[in-house]
Design a protein around this motif. Structure first.
Motif, PDB file in Angstrom:
ATOM      1  N   LEU A   1     -13.248   6.204 -14.371  1.00 15.49           N
ATOM      2  CA  LEU A   1     -12.787   5.073 -13.557  1.00 15.49           C
ATOM      3  C   LEU A   1     -12.634   3.793 -14.388  1.00 15.49           C
ATOM      4  O   LEU A   1     -11.796   2.950 -14.071  1.00 15.49           O
ATOM      5  CB  LEU A   1     -13.716   4.856 -12.363  1.00 15.49           C
ATOM      6  CG  LEU A   1     -13.555   5.877 -11.229  1.00 15.49           C
ATOM      7  CD1 LEU A   1     -14.465   5.543 -10.061  1.00 15.49           C
ATOM      8  CD2 LEU A   1     -12.110   5.953 -10.748  1.00 15.49           C
ATOM      9  N   MET A   2     -13.391   3.670 -15.436  1.00 12.87           N
ATOM     10  CA  MET A   2     -13.198   2.504 -16.311  1.00 12.87           C
ATOM     11  C   MET A   2     -11.869   2.647 -17.059  1.00 12.87           C
ATOM     12  O   MET A   2     -11.159   1.671 -17.275  1.00 12.87           O
ATOM     13  CB  MET A   2     -14.373   2.341 -17.294  1.00 12.87           C
ATOM     14  CG  MET A   2     -15.684   1.951 -16.633  1.00 12.87           C
ATOM     15  SD  MET A   2     -15.617   0.494 -15.560  1.00 12.87           S
ATOM     16  CE  MET A   2     -15.789  -0.819 -16.751  1.00 12.87           C
ATOM     17  N   GLN A   3     -11.534   3.882 -17.384  1.00 12.67           N
ATOM     18  CA  GLN A   3     -10.237   4.141 -18.032  1.00 12.67           C
ATOM     19  C   GLN A   3      -9.092   3.759 -17.091  1.00 12.67           C
ATOM     20  O   GLN A   3      -8.087   3.192 -17.517  1.00 12.67           O
ATOM     21  CB  GLN A   3     -10.133   5.614 -18.437  1.00 12.67           C
ATOM     22  CG  GLN A   3      -8.835   5.973 -19.167  1.00 12.67           C
ATOM     23  CD  GLN A   3      -8.663   5.175 -20.457  1.00 12.67           C
ATOM     24  OE1 GLN A   3      -9.602   5.022 -21.246  1.00 12.67           O
ATOM     25  NE2 GLN A   3      -7.470   4.621 -20.682  1.00 12.67           N
ATOM     26  N   GLU A   4      -9.274   4.055 -15.825  1.00 11.59           N
ATOM     27  CA  GLU A   4      -8.255   3.692 -14.842  1.00 11.59           C
ATOM     28  C   GLU A   4      -7.986   2.177 -14.863  1.00 11.59           C
ATOM     29  O   GLU A   4      -6.833   1.741 -14.813  1.00 11.59           O
ATOM     30  CB  GLU A   4      -8.725   4.141 -13.451  1.00 11.59           C
ATOM     31  CG  GLU A   4      -7.736   3.856 -12.340  1.00 11.59           C
ATOM     32  CD  GLU A   4      -8.372   4.031 -10.972  1.00 11.59           C
ATOM     33  OE1 GLU A   4      -8.480   5.186 -10.527  1.00 11.59           O
ATOM     34  OE2 GLU A   4      -8.779   3.023 -10.359  1.00 11.59           O
ATOM     35  N   LEU A   5      -9.047   1.416 -14.966  1.00 11.23           N
ATOM     36  CA  LEU A   5      -8.874  -0.046 -15.030  1.00 11.23           C
ATOM     37  C   LEU A   5      -8.098  -0.448 -16.283  1.00 11.23           C
ATOM     38  O   LEU A   5      -7.247  -1.339 -16.250  1.00 11.23           O
ATOM     39  CB  LEU A   5     -10.228  -0.761 -15.012  1.00 11.23           C
ATOM     40  CG  LEU A   5     -11.038  -0.712 -13.718  1.00 11.23           C
ATOM     41  CD1 LEU A   5     -12.314  -1.521 -13.861  1.00 11.23           C
ATOM     42  CD2 LEU A   5     -10.219  -1.239 -12.535  1.00 11.23           C
ATOM     43  N   LYS A   6      -8.406   0.220 -17.372  1.00  9.95           N
ATOM     44  CA  LYS A   6      -7.681  -0.074 -18.620  1.00  9.95           C
ATOM     45  C   LYS A   6      -6.201   0.218 -18.454  1.00  9.95           C
ATOM     46  O   LYS A   6      -5.340  -0.514 -18.953  1.00  9.95           O
ATOM     47  CB  LYS A   6      -8.243   0.741 -19.787  1.00  9.95           C
ATOM     48  CG  LYS A   6      -9.640   0.331 -20.200  1.00  9.95           C
ATOM     49  CD  LYS A   6     -10.147   1.209 -21.358  1.00  9.95           C
ATOM     50  CE  LYS A   6     -11.662   1.082 -21.479  1.00  9.95           C
ATOM     51  NZ  LYS A   6     -12.252   2.078 -22.368  1.00  9.95           N
TER      52      LYS A   6
ATOM     53  N   SER B   1       0.839  -1.195   0.000  1.00 11.48           N
ATOM     54  CA  SER B   1       0.000   0.000   0.000  1.00 11.48           C
ATOM     55  C   SER B   1       0.872   1.242   0.000  1.00 11.48           C
ATOM     56  O   SER B   1       1.987   1.252   0.518  1.00 11.48           O
ATOM     57  CB  SER B   1      -0.936  -0.005   1.212  1.00 11.48           C
ATOM     58  OG  SER B   1      -0.191   0.034   2.398  1.00 11.48           O
ATOM     59  N   LYS B   2       0.355   2.286  -0.624  1.00  9.03           N
ATOM     60  CA  LYS B   2       1.095   3.540  -0.750  1.00  9.03           C
ATOM     61  C   LYS B   2       0.239   4.720  -0.333  1.00  9.03           C
ATOM     62  O   LYS B   2       0.406   5.824  -0.845  1.00  9.03           O
ATOM     63  CB  LYS B   2       1.552   3.719  -2.207  1.00  9.03           C
ATOM     64  CG  LYS B   2       2.701   2.813  -2.613  1.00  9.03           C
ATOM     65  CD  LYS B   2       4.019   3.353  -2.087  1.00  9.03           C
ATOM     66  CE  LYS B   2       5.098   2.275  -2.137  1.00  9.03           C
ATOM     67  NZ  LYS B   2       6.340   2.730  -1.489  1.00  9.03           N
ATOM     68  N   GLY B   3      -0.714   4.462   0.534  1.00 12.03           N
ATOM     69  CA  GLY B   3      -1.590   5.549   0.943  1.00 12.03           C
ATOM     70  C   GLY B   3      -2.554   5.938  -0.160  1.00 12.03           C
ATOM     71  O   GLY B   3      -2.731   5.196  -1.130  1.00 12.03           O
ATOM     72  N   THR B   4      -3.152   7.119  -0.005  1.00 14.58           N
ATOM     73  CA  THR B   4      -4.196   7.514  -0.945  1.00 14.58           C
ATOM     74  C   THR B   4      -3.754   8.623  -1.898  1.00 14.58           C
ATOM     75  O   THR B   4      -4.532   9.087  -2.721  1.00 14.58           O
ATOM     76  CB  THR B   4      -5.452   8.000  -0.199  1.00 14.58           C
ATOM     77  OG1 THR B   4      -5.063   9.066   0.676  1.00 14.58           O
ATOM     78  CG2 THR B   4      -6.074   6.892   0.620  1.00 14.58           C
ATOM     79  N   ASP B   5      -2.506   9.045  -1.790  1.00 12.97           N
ATOM     80  CA  ASP B   5      -2.064  10.151  -2.636  1.00 12.97           C
ATOM     81  C   ASP B   5      -1.536   9.704  -3.995  1.00 12.97           C
ATOM     82  O   ASP B   5      -1.542  10.460  -4.958  1.00 12.97           O
ATOM     83  CB  ASP B   5      -0.987  10.980  -1.918  1.00 12.97           C
ATOM     84  CG  ASP B   5      -1.581  11.760  -0.761  1.00 12.97           C
ATOM     85  OD1 ASP B   5      -2.817  12.006  -0.815  1.00 12.97           O
ATOM     86  OD2 ASP B   5      -0.860  12.084   0.199  1.00 12.97           O
ATOM     87  N   MET B   6      -1.081   8.477  -4.049  1.00 14.13           N
ATOM     88  CA  MET B   6      -0.538   7.966  -5.317  1.00 14.13           C
ATOM     89  C   MET B   6      -1.692   7.431  -6.169  1.00 14.13           C
ATOM     90  O   MET B   6      -2.708   6.981  -5.642  1.00 14.13           O
ATOM     91  CB  MET B   6       0.453   6.847  -4.988  1.00 14.13           C
ATOM     92  CG  MET B   6       1.355   6.468  -6.133  1.00 14.13           C
ATOM     93  SD  MET B   6       2.474   5.130  -5.637  1.00 14.13           S
ATOM     94  CE  MET B   6       3.791   6.045  -4.865  1.00 14.13           C
ATOM     95  N   SER B   7      -1.518   7.484  -7.481  1.00 12.97           N
ATOM     96  CA  SER B   7      -2.601   6.990  -8.337  1.00 12.97           C
ATOM     97  C   SER B   7      -2.625   5.456  -8.302  1.00 12.97           C
ATOM     98  O   SER B   7      -1.581   4.821  -8.152  1.00 12.97           O
ATOM     99  CB  SER B   7      -2.398   7.460  -9.769  1.00 12.97           C
ATOM    100  OG  SER B   7      -1.488   6.603 -10.434  1.00 12.97           O
ATOM    101  N   PRO B   8      -3.810   4.885  -8.442  1.00 14.73           N
ATOM    102  CA  PRO B   8      -3.935   3.426  -8.426  1.00 14.73           C
ATOM    103  C   PRO B   8      -3.049   2.759  -9.481  1.00 14.73           C
ATOM    104  O   PRO B   8      -2.503   1.686  -9.235  1.00 14.73           O
ATOM    105  CB  PRO B   8      -5.413   3.202  -8.733  1.00 14.73           C
ATOM    106  CG  PRO B   8      -6.086   4.429  -8.236  1.00 14.73           C
ATOM    107  CD  PRO B   8      -5.121   5.555  -8.474  1.00 14.73           C
ATOM    108  N   VAL B   9      -2.901   3.416 -10.621  1.00  9.66           N
ATOM    109  CA  VAL B   9      -2.081   2.832 -11.689  1.00  9.66           C
ATOM    110  C   VAL B   9      -0.622   2.747 -11.242  1.00  9.66           C
ATOM    111  O   VAL B   9       0.044   1.711 -11.408  1.00  9.66           O
ATOM    112  CB  VAL B   9      -2.194   3.667 -12.987  1.00  9.66           C
ATOM    113  CG1 VAL B   9      -1.414   3.010 -14.113  1.00  9.66           C
ATOM    114  CG2 VAL B   9      -3.651   3.849 -13.385  1.00  9.66           C
ATOM    115  N   GLU B  10      -0.150   3.819 -10.629  1.00  9.62           N
ATOM    116  CA  GLU B  10       1.230   3.846 -10.155  1.00  9.62           C
ATOM    117  C   GLU B  10       1.430   2.847  -9.006  1.00  9.62           C
ATOM    118  O   GLU B  10       2.463   2.161  -8.948  1.00  9.62           O
ATOM    119  CB  GLU B  10       1.592   5.279  -9.724  1.00  9.62           C
ATOM    120  CG  GLU B  10       3.022   5.471  -9.235  1.00  9.62           C
ATOM    121  CD  GLU B  10       4.108   5.053 -10.249  1.00  9.62           C
ATOM    122  OE1 GLU B  10       3.807   4.979 -11.461  1.00  9.62           O
ATOM    123  OE2 GLU B  10       5.247   4.785  -9.813  1.00  9.62           O
TER     124      GLU B  10
END
Ligand SMILES: Nc1nc2c(ncn2[C@@H]2O[C@H](COP(=O)(O)OP(=O)(O)OP(=O)(O)O)[C@@H](O)[C@H]2O)c(=O)[nH]1
Ligand SMILES: Nc1nc2c(ncn2[C@@H]2O[C@H](COP(=O)(O)OP(=O)(O)OP(=O)(O)O)[C@@H](O)[C@H]2O)c(=O)[nH]1
Ligand SMILES: [Mg+2]
Ligand SMILES: [Mg+2]
Lengths: 308, 295
Positions: free
Chosen positions: A202-207, A162-171
């Motif tokens: 958010l669907m783009q994030e999954l992609k 985990s990297k906290g909530t500041d980093m993007s899910p992709v990163e």
């Protein structure tokens, strides 16, 4: 106050037929109406029901029902067989990569059971497949989603990235995959935030997560209580990111679970596991036949028919 | 929200396609409602009523049938008594108990409600009664911080009834207006968990006469026919006073609450339209009914 099953539903029609001693086409039609009722009450999508009933009608109009002494049971049997077949085989196997690590993505609507299932799956992979999983906290949106996954990781003694909530899910996912490689953890399970299938960002994030390293499995986690909308959800997720399988959760409840049929029909993707409770070992293999009986509300009737 | 604002809806298309109000018309209407999860029993009842109404009022023109239909639906929804979507506030401390199956949106709704009540000038306190699910206490804590209200909690794994006891005591001693109690999600067929909930309910009633003033059942709009069983069982166990229909911002219509209203007479008080603090609106039957037909 649970709904009647198909067998009970057919009782009325049966009494009528008994009086006449012969099954007519009109009787078959009546029975098909009951099949339609039963399936819709079980939450199978209306369009899926229509297709299905058409198919079953064709079979039922054949001689086995018309000439049968127990037409009701024959119909139930046909419906159950067709349902079982549609539901596919038992496919609880997981696709592992030859290139380390294996990446598994968990996706789905809000509250479906992704985070819990992430934990369950990791436990199962460690126990049954001797894997070394890493859980990835890629839900930075839901309050305390990370703590939830960390608690689950602690309960299982499985590490959580985990990297906290500041980093993007992709990163976060990218770093997690690197981390797993470096630490020789062979399986990365990414817990993503719940999202609506119509939420384009958010669907783009999954992609984008998907593009990091082609996942070996993308599991759509679906609440077994889902109603008519299950087709939209499953279809949208599948079209957007291409799911590889489905996990149906909360089947420890008393829902009929008709969504299973809807999802299976529209995506053709296997239902691999079912969630049977909140505890972290409550993940079972999916049995198409049991699911079919459940949707039809058959329970004990089943064994009787099988013997007939 | 997009689908819920206007009358530019499926019902219009439906009506436009037909020149006569005939069987085909009714059949398609029936399908629209079934696909909104209204459920067979209610749909059939409705169709019978509608056929009768259309005949009685001698509606032949499809453009008039639209209003007959929506009137009828709203009427079924309201079922006689005046709509009760107001929160029943007590003179002193008001206690609201939030219940429902797993993952429907209880905790989130509590955050939204707290925000709403606080904006109305009330002092609010939250009770972290879900001591079971991983991260549940922390989740409520985050909501408490966002809204700026206190959260009464104990360690994970402690007895939820004890948490409630504590919370009610502090709410009384601090003189807050509203205490909203979170509970763990539980499927209605789990007898032990339903008993536990009953115990929580009992503790609250014992400490504050007349409490809980509201027992709100969170129902996920995506849920199909099982929601009826949920409503029935939770009502039996905790005397549910209202429903919060969550996740109506998706494509699901939540048609089952029409059936629930029709059969169990539990009113919907709020709808959830997202994951943010102000994504909560008072239930509006008219909008809801139009939404059933929206594409
Ligand atoms: N009874 C039962 N509860 C389950 C099952 N799977 C998950 N849950 C519960 O369902 C609720 C939601 O589960 P989560 O794992 O938080 O769901 P999620 O999809 O991660 O939710 P979001 O991250 O908010 O989208 C929790 O209360 C879980 O304990 C299951 O198979 N049976
Ligand atoms: N889109 C949308 N999501 C919602 C809404 N309400 C809640 N959610 C999301 O649904 C998920 C579950 O919400 P919770 O509030 O944790 O649900 P819960 O009933 O407390 O869950 P448990 O305590 O695990 O039983 C979270 O991801 C919420 O952000 C809503 O109205 N719309
Ligand atoms: Mg989650
Ligand atoms: Mg909660």
């Amino acid at each position: 106050m649970a709904f009647e099953g198909l067998s009970e539903r057919l009782q009325g029609t049966m009494t009528k037929i008994k009086g006449k001693g012969k099954v007519t086409e009109a009787d078959v039609k009546d029975m098909m109406r009951e099949v339609r009722f039963a399936l819709i009450e079980a939450d199978v999508n209306l369009k899926v029901v229509k297709e299905f009933v058409k198919k079953v009608s064709e079979r039922a109009a054949g001689s086995d029902v018309m000439e049968s002494l127990t037409p009701g049971q024959q119909v139930v049997k046909i419906v159950k067989d067709e349902l079982t077949e549609l539901m596919g085989g038992e496919e609880s196997k997981i696709n592992f990569s030859t290139k380390q690590p294996t990446v598994i993505m968990m996706v789905g609507l809000q509250g479906a059971g992704k985070t819990t299932t992430t934990g369950k799956l990791a436990g199962l992979l460690r126990k049954k497949h001797n894997r070394k999983p890493l859980l990835v906290a890629a839900d930075v949106y839901r309050p305390a989603a990370i703590q939830q996954l960390e608690t689950i990781g602690k309960q299982l003694t499985i590490p959580v990235f985990s990297k906290g909530t500041d980093m993007s899910p992709v990163e976060i996912a990218r770093q997690a995959i690197e981390h797993a490689k470096a630490e020789h953890m062979d399986t990365v399970i990414i817990d993503t935030a719940g999202r609506l299938h119509v939420d384009e960002d958010l669907m783009q994030e999954l992609k984008d997560i998907r593009a990091l390293k082609e996942p070996d499995e993308i599991f759509l986690v679906v609440d077994a209580m889902t109603g008519q909308d299950a087709v939209n959800v499953a279809q949208s997720f599948d079209e957007a990111i291409g799911i590889s399988g489905v996990v149906l959760t909360k089947l420890d409840g008393d829902t009929r679970g008709g969504a299973a049929l809807s999802i299976r029909t529209v995506t053709q993707k296997p239902i691999k596991f079912i969630g049977m409770g909140e505890k972290l070992d409550a993940l079972d293999v999916f049995h198409p036949e049991r699911m079919a009986s459940r949707i039809l509300g058959m329970g004990d009737m089943l064994s009787l028919i099988e013997k007939a | 929200e997009k689908t819920r604002t206007g009358f530019t809806s499926k019902i219009n298309d439906l009506v436009a396609k037909y020149r006569k109000v005939d069987e085909d018309f009714f059949e398609e209407l029936e399908e629209v409602l079934l696909q909104a999860d209204v459920g067979f029993e209610t749909v059939i009842e409705l169709m019978d009523d509608l056929r009768y109404e259309v005949q009685r009022k001698n509606v032949r023109d499809t453009s008039n049938v639209q209003s007959v239909i929506s009137e009828k639906l709203v009427e079924i929804y309201q079922a006689g008594d005046a709509e009760l979507n107001e929160i029943n506030f007590a003179d002193g401390l008001t206690v609201i108990l939030m219940v429902g199956v797993n993952g429907v949106g209880k905790t989130t709704t509590i955050g939204k409600l707290a925000h709403r009540f606080k904006n109305e000038g009330k002092s609010v306190m939250l009770a972290a009664g879900d001591t079971f699910r991983a991260g549940a206490i922390e989740q409520l804590d985050v909501w408490g911080q966002r809204v700026g209200v206190d959260v009464i909690k104990q360690a994970a794994g402690s007895d939820p009834a004890a948490v409630m006891y504590d919370a009610v005591r502090s709410a009384k001693s601090r003189g807050v207006d509203v205490l909203i109690c979170d509970t763990a999600g539980r499927l209605q067929n789990k007898v032990n968990l339903m008993n536990e909930l009953q115990k929580v309910h009992r503790v609250i009633s014992r400490e504050v006469p007349g409490a809980p003033h509201e027992v709100l059942l969170a129902l996920d709009a995506t849920t199909g026919q099982n929601a009826m069983i949920q409503a029935q069982t939770f009502k039996d166990v905790t005397e549910v006073t209202g429903i919060v229909l969550t996740k109506l911002d998706g494509t699901a219509k939540g048609g089952i609450v029409l059936a629930i209203r029709n059969k169990l007479k539990i009113p919907v008080k709020f709808v959830g339209l997202g994951e943010k603090l102000d994504d909560l609106q008072p239930f509006d039957p008219q909008k809801y009914v139009y939404g059933l037909f929206a594409e």
